[in-house]
Design a protein around this motif. Sequence first.
Motif, PDB file in Angstrom:
ATOM      1  N   GLU A 157      40.183  40.595  38.673  1.00 23.89           N
ATOM      2  CA  GLU A 157      41.187  41.290  39.486  1.00 23.89           C
ATOM      3  C   GLU A 157      40.675  41.687  40.869  1.00 23.89           C
ATOM      4  O   GLU A 157      41.412  41.621  41.846  1.00 23.89           O
ATOM      5  N   SER A 158      39.403  42.051  40.921  1.00 25.04           N
ATOM      6  CA  SER A 158      39.000  42.723  42.157  1.00 25.04           C
ATOM      7  C   SER A 158      37.718  42.199  42.796  1.00 25.04           C
ATOM      8  O   SER A 158      37.216  42.797  43.742  1.00 25.04           O
ATOM      9  N   HIS A 159      37.172  41.120  42.301  1.00 25.75           N
ATOM     10  CA  HIS A 159      35.940  40.623  42.927  1.00 25.75           C
ATOM     11  C   HIS A 159      36.215  40.245  44.381  1.00 25.75           C
ATOM     12  O   HIS A 159      37.296  39.731  44.715  1.00 25.75           O
ATOM     13  N   ALA A 160      35.244  40.493  45.213  1.00 23.53           N
ATOM     14  CA  ALA A 160      35.446  40.244  46.649  1.00 23.53           C
ATOM     15  C   ALA A 160      35.650  38.760  46.945  1.00 23.53           C
ATOM     16  O   ALA A 160      36.304  38.406  47.933  1.00 23.53           O
ATOM     17  N   SER A 161      35.091  37.915  46.126  1.00 24.45           N
ATOM     18  CA  SER A 161      35.194  36.476  46.374  1.00 24.45           C
ATOM     19  C   SER A 161      36.402  35.891  45.656  1.00 24.45           C
ATOM     20  O   SER A 161      36.543  36.015  44.428  1.00 24.45           O
ATOM     21  N   LYS A 162      37.237  35.209  46.418  1.00 24.19           N
ATOM     22  CA  LYS A 162      38.401  34.553  45.824  1.00 24.19           C
ATOM     23  C   LYS A 162      37.974  33.480  44.826  1.00 24.19           C
ATOM     24  O   LYS A 162      38.602  33.272  43.790  1.00 24.19           O
ATOM     25  N   ARG A 163      36.879  32.808  45.174  1.00 25.15           N
ATOM     26  CA  ARG A 163      36.407  31.742  44.284  1.00 25.15           C
ATOM     27  C   ARG A 163      35.943  32.319  42.949  1.00 25.15           C
ATOM     28  O   ARG A 163      36.164  31.727  41.895  1.00 25.15           O
ATOM     29  N   VAL A 164      35.273  33.440  43.004  1.00 25.86           N
ATOM     30  CA  VAL A 164      34.825  34.068  41.759  1.00 25.86           C
ATOM     31  C   VAL A 164      36.026  34.515  40.940  1.00 25.86           C
ATOM     32  O   VAL A 164      36.061  34.330  39.706  1.00 25.86           O
ATOM     33  N   ARG A 165      37.001  35.081  41.615  1.00 29.32           N
ATOM     34  CA  ARG A 165      38.206  35.503  40.884  1.00 29.32           C
ATOM     35  C   ARG A 165      38.857  34.301  40.197  1.00 29.32           C
ATOM     36  O   ARG A 165      39.268  34.386  39.042  1.00 29.32           O
ATOM     37  N   ARG A 166      38.907  33.193  40.935  1.00 30.11           N
ATOM     38  CA  ARG A 166      39.513  31.997  40.353  1.00 30.11           C
ATOM     39  C   ARG A 166      38.701  31.516  39.144  1.00 30.11           C
ATOM     40  O   ARG A 166      39.254  31.176  38.103  1.00 30.11           O
ATOM     41  N   MET A 167      37.380  31.465  39.307  1.00 31.01           N
ATOM     42  CA  MET A 167      36.527  30.944  38.240  1.00 31.01           C
ATOM     43  C   MET A 167      36.577  31.833  37.001  1.00 31.01           C
ATOM     44  O   MET A 167      36.725  31.347  35.875  1.00 31.01           O
ATOM     45  N   VAL A 168      36.467  33.125  37.208  1.00 34.93           N
ATOM     46  CA  VAL A 168      36.414  34.009  36.043  1.00 34.93           C
ATOM     47  C   VAL A 168      37.767  34.026  35.326  1.00 34.93           C
ATOM     48  O   VAL A 168      37.835  34.035  34.087  1.00 34.93           O
ATOM     49  N   THR A 169      38.830  33.976  36.100  1.00 36.53           N
ATOM     50  CA  THR A 169      40.158  33.925  35.485  1.00 36.53           C
ATOM     51  C   THR A 169      40.325  32.655  34.661  1.00 36.53           C
ATOM     52  O   THR A 169      40.796  32.682  33.517  1.00 36.53           O
ATOM     53  N   ALA A 170      39.915  31.540  35.253  1.00 38.39           N
ATOM     54  CA  ALA A 170      40.049  30.254  34.551  1.00 38.39           C
ATOM     55  C   ALA A 170      39.218  30.236  33.283  1.00 38.39           C
ATOM     56  O   ALA A 170      39.672  29.777  32.226  1.00 38.39           O
ATOM     57  N   ARG A 171      38.015  30.750  33.366  1.00 39.47           N
ATOM     58  CA  ARG A 171      37.145  30.678  32.186  1.00 39.47           C
ATOM     59  C   ARG A 171      37.625  31.636  31.096  1.00 39.47           C
ATOM     60  O   ARG A 171      37.519  31.325  29.908  1.00 39.47           O
ATOM     61  N   LEU A 172      38.145  32.760  31.489  1.00 44.89           N
ATOM     62  CA  LEU A 172      38.710  33.665  30.482  1.00 44.89           C
ATOM     63  C   LEU A 172      39.910  33.013  29.798  1.00 44.89           C
ATOM     64  O   LEU A 172      40.038  33.040  28.576  1.00 44.89           O
ATOM     65  N   ARG A 173      40.780  32.431  30.590  1.00 42.67           N
ATOM     66  CA  ARG A 173      41.967  31.789  30.003  1.00 42.67           C
ATOM     67  C   ARG A 173      41.563  30.624  29.109  1.00 42.67           C
ATOM     68  O   ARG A 173      42.097  30.437  28.025  1.00 42.67           O
ATOM     69  N   ALA A 174      40.626  29.799  29.604  1.00 43.81           N
ATOM     70  CA  ALA A 174      40.220  28.636  28.819  1.00 43.81           C
ATOM     71  C   ALA A 174      39.568  29.060  27.506  1.00 43.81           C
ATOM     72  O   ALA A 174      39.781  28.438  26.466  1.00 43.81           O
ATOM     73  N   SER A 175      38.792  30.132  27.547  1.00 48.98           N
ATOM     74  CA  SER A 175      38.154  30.579  26.305  1.00 48.98           C
ATOM     75  C   SER A 175      39.193  31.163  25.352  1.00 48.98           C
ATOM     76  O   SER A 175      39.092  31.008  24.141  1.00 48.98           O
ATOM     77  N   LEU A 176      40.219  31.791  25.895  1.00 48.46           N
ATOM     78  CA  LEU A 176      41.294  32.291  25.040  1.00 48.46           C
ATOM     79  C   LEU A 176      42.057  31.141  24.399  1.00 48.46           C
ATOM     80  O   LEU A 176      42.380  31.163  23.222  1.00 48.46           O
ATOM     81  N   ASP A 177      42.307  30.086  25.205  1.00 44.32           N
ATOM     82  CA  ASP A 177      43.040  28.928  24.685  1.00 44.32           C
ATOM     83  C   ASP A 177      42.284  28.261  23.542  1.00 44.32           C
ATOM     84  O   ASP A 177      42.868  27.666  22.647  1.00 44.32           O
ATOM     85  N   ARG A 178      40.947  28.344  23.615  1.00 45.35           N
ATOM     86  CA  ARG A 178      40.147  27.704  22.564  1.00 45.35           C
ATOM     87  C   ARG A 178      40.063  28.573  21.319  1.00 45.35           C
ATOM     88  O   ARG A 178      39.409  28.218  20.364  1.00 45.35           O
ATOM     89  N   GLY A 179      40.731  29.700  21.386  1.00 44.79           N
ATOM     90  CA  GLY A 179      40.767  30.561  20.209  1.00 44.79           C
ATOM     91  C   GLY A 179      39.606  31.506  20.159  1.00 44.79           C
ATOM     92  O   GLY A 179      39.254  32.004  19.111  1.00 44.79           O
TER      93      GLY A 179
END
Lengths: 549, 353
Positions: free
Chosen positions: B331-353
Amino acid sequence: MNNGYTSTTFTDDATLGVFFMLKTITVNNGGMRRAFLAALLLSAAAFTHATHAKPPGNLSVAACARDITPVSEGLAEAYEDRFGETPALNHSDPIYMAGFGTGREATDYNDRLWARGVVVKGRGGTLALVSLDLIGYFNNQVDIVREMVEGIDYLVVHSSHQHEGPDTLGIWGPDPTTSGVDPLYLDFVNDAIADCITEASASLVAARVKAGTITTEGLSLGISVDDDGFGVADQVVLKDDHLLAPDTNGRIVDPNLVVLQFTERARKKNVIATVVNFASHPEVLWSANTVLTSDFPHYVRERLEQEYGGTAIWVSGALGALQGPDRIDVSEDGINPVIERSFDFARVHGNQLAERAIAALDRKPGHPAPVIAYSQQKPVAVPLENPYFRFFFATGVLGNGRTLVTDGQPDTSIGFPFPPPFDVIPQALGEGLETEVGVARIGDVGLIVVPTELDPQIGRRYRAALESVEHKLIVGLGNDEIGYQVPSEKFDPSCNQCAPFILAGVPEFCPVVNPDCGTVFQNNIGSQLDPLISDALMESIGDINKVKP
Amino acid sequence: MQVAALLGAVLISASSAAHIDVVRISLAQLYLGAEVAGIVRIDSVEDHDFSHGGPPALREVLSATMLHQYKGEPRQHVHFFLDAHGPADYRAGDLAALFLEATDPADPLHQLSPEGPEVFVSRQVRNTEHRLTVDEVEDYRRVLGTYATPRWGGKQTKPAVSETLLYMLASGSISLAQSALIDWQNLGAAVDFSETQIDALTGLTRSAECPIHLRLSILKTLTAQKLVAQTAWDPLFESEDGDNLLALVRATRGREHKHFQPYLVRALGSDSLVLSGAAARALAHPTYAGVEPLLETLLRDDDLRLNYAAISGLLGIGSPAADAMLRQAAESHASKRVRRMVTARLRASLDRG
């Protein structure tokens, strides 16, 4: 109807899915008709070119390219020397090269490795195809990329399976029990793919599409034993292949070179992207090379961009069992073969493939408003029968976040299921792997997306089934890399059948004579792979065949 | 049963498996599957025309002089094809341990030269080519000689196997040592090393003359077979630096243990970005719960590569604290790229159960 697969595009009921798609198309066509009428009225009012009024196209396209060359501290100077730019480091030392034996450390650069993509938006949805100059890219990484991009209905991340780049899968590290993957590099590649797609999505321009299919006959000299003159050799002949191809002693290659080109609809008709699809391992430089290169696709792209401009994209086709350039001869003068396993060979072969691609395209304008459709089957669960893969997963050589799956859930359990004294060999215990397949359509062009190194004789079957389009690309290693796929009736189970005897240390007592544990069956999920992949893919092909142009 | 036969008790039989480019095939397996085995000097690598008046048919044939033979009818010279994906890269003048099979009459290679001299096939690939330096020849002679010599009335005893493996591991020949590792890993407890031999193996892991990946392979195998405790890793953590320490940190992946935590935490604070990042990724396991605040520091670093490594570390730990840090970063990391990466990895790990 859905055989246990889920379709992310359609609803679970494919008929409803097609209905939904047709409804979408109808709405779009309604908009087109309104625009067309408006254009006609405007033209009529002005009394000019009424008869030349064309339906406004709604295809918009953009291409992108990102340098994904691995750069370590130890190779930064070599990169700068070669390309004249100071690189950002994205890999640790050493860079292990994938595709042949273990312990092959990169020493230099010949050309950059790329993520090259095209985003295609039209009536029916938005597709993105990104081709990587890599040995393969696992589905779990593709899933991460999908979460990093927006506005893409169906993303296809393809790997060329080139054998002269970094290890991105794991089995080519310093030794057979140590992964060669630097996970930092995977993060970098994921960023590059996402940036590529995001940039292209923001740069879409009105476009047209056209395609061509041409034979590669005559692209090699045909003077070596395994070379039948199609610019690629079949290096592994399967059981009964000689019945299918008696004239070539069972060697079966895919002689189709398919080209897909997008041009701007604006007056200049600039080429946006040219996609070339052919089935051959990019491995000209072979196993002793330590210079990083994308291999012959580099020269294909270079020649095409010289001819057309825009972004050229290489897509490897049905690579399985076992299509490659190593046993062919090519010549610049038509007489003298170029030295094999050399950059000269890669250049000549690449240029000749590019010339053939150019010959495949006519000069007519392409279609401005092709239907866009896609059907994706994910997950496709495949039981894992291969004890080597289980060993590599158990030891962490394979994986990087990918796990085996049991009953649809990640399963990281490891055990020692073999009888003593082999009960110390670790095995990942999950039931199997989950992967995906799909088919995309852009007007008269179909993209058959498989996660495997597909045997061309299966590819031929898929192409025949996809009867609704004229030009058919086979996108091998699409959204995953899970090894070879051979026809189920030709899968040789002898290696597995002999396992108890082999594991007991008495392979000579196995009743099966000469068990075949060669490349194709060693790098193979198992006997059920082909039927499961084919069933899922045929469902998608059926979906696409129902789509009206 | 001879040494080679016992060592050949492996996942797959040698003769048929040697096609594959990344195959894990040991010298013993190659020996078992061969009809002719020996140390040779490659004399020539030449294209031969097998067209016999028919269509053009060139194929590379290698010729070699047999220097020391250990299996098969004695012969001074051999001629052979290479048939494999990513075959061995022999050049004229090379010394090599060669393992040859006769061509089957149904094999197209056999049909190439039905009237010609006896031509064998080598299915050796880069991982199994066993090209030798002059210094390695004696070691190979000793090992192949052991395989070829029936002992004790044709029965092999475990001590002889362990002696052979230890000899290979300590020989200084990387390819012999890697062969020994394959046999050892496949045979497991059947090797039955003595205490003295285990001490010798442990000593090898601390030998600066031994390449780090070989030392780590020995250490990993010793640990996996519970022949040593995690404390056996301590001397390496205390003495290694640079690329060796990086390899050591990475080698802990898949064998996570609380004992390694202090060393990994120390590496986490390294000035080397590569080492620090590798340590963060090595901590990606629930075993290391408690180090989240240290990883959060990396997550807030100015360097994107460290941010990404911290994301991997926190995801792997999977604790509520780690999850909270990741969600906050999304939500709040200063880097847009980090926000994108962490969001994607959280979602992907959720999708994998």
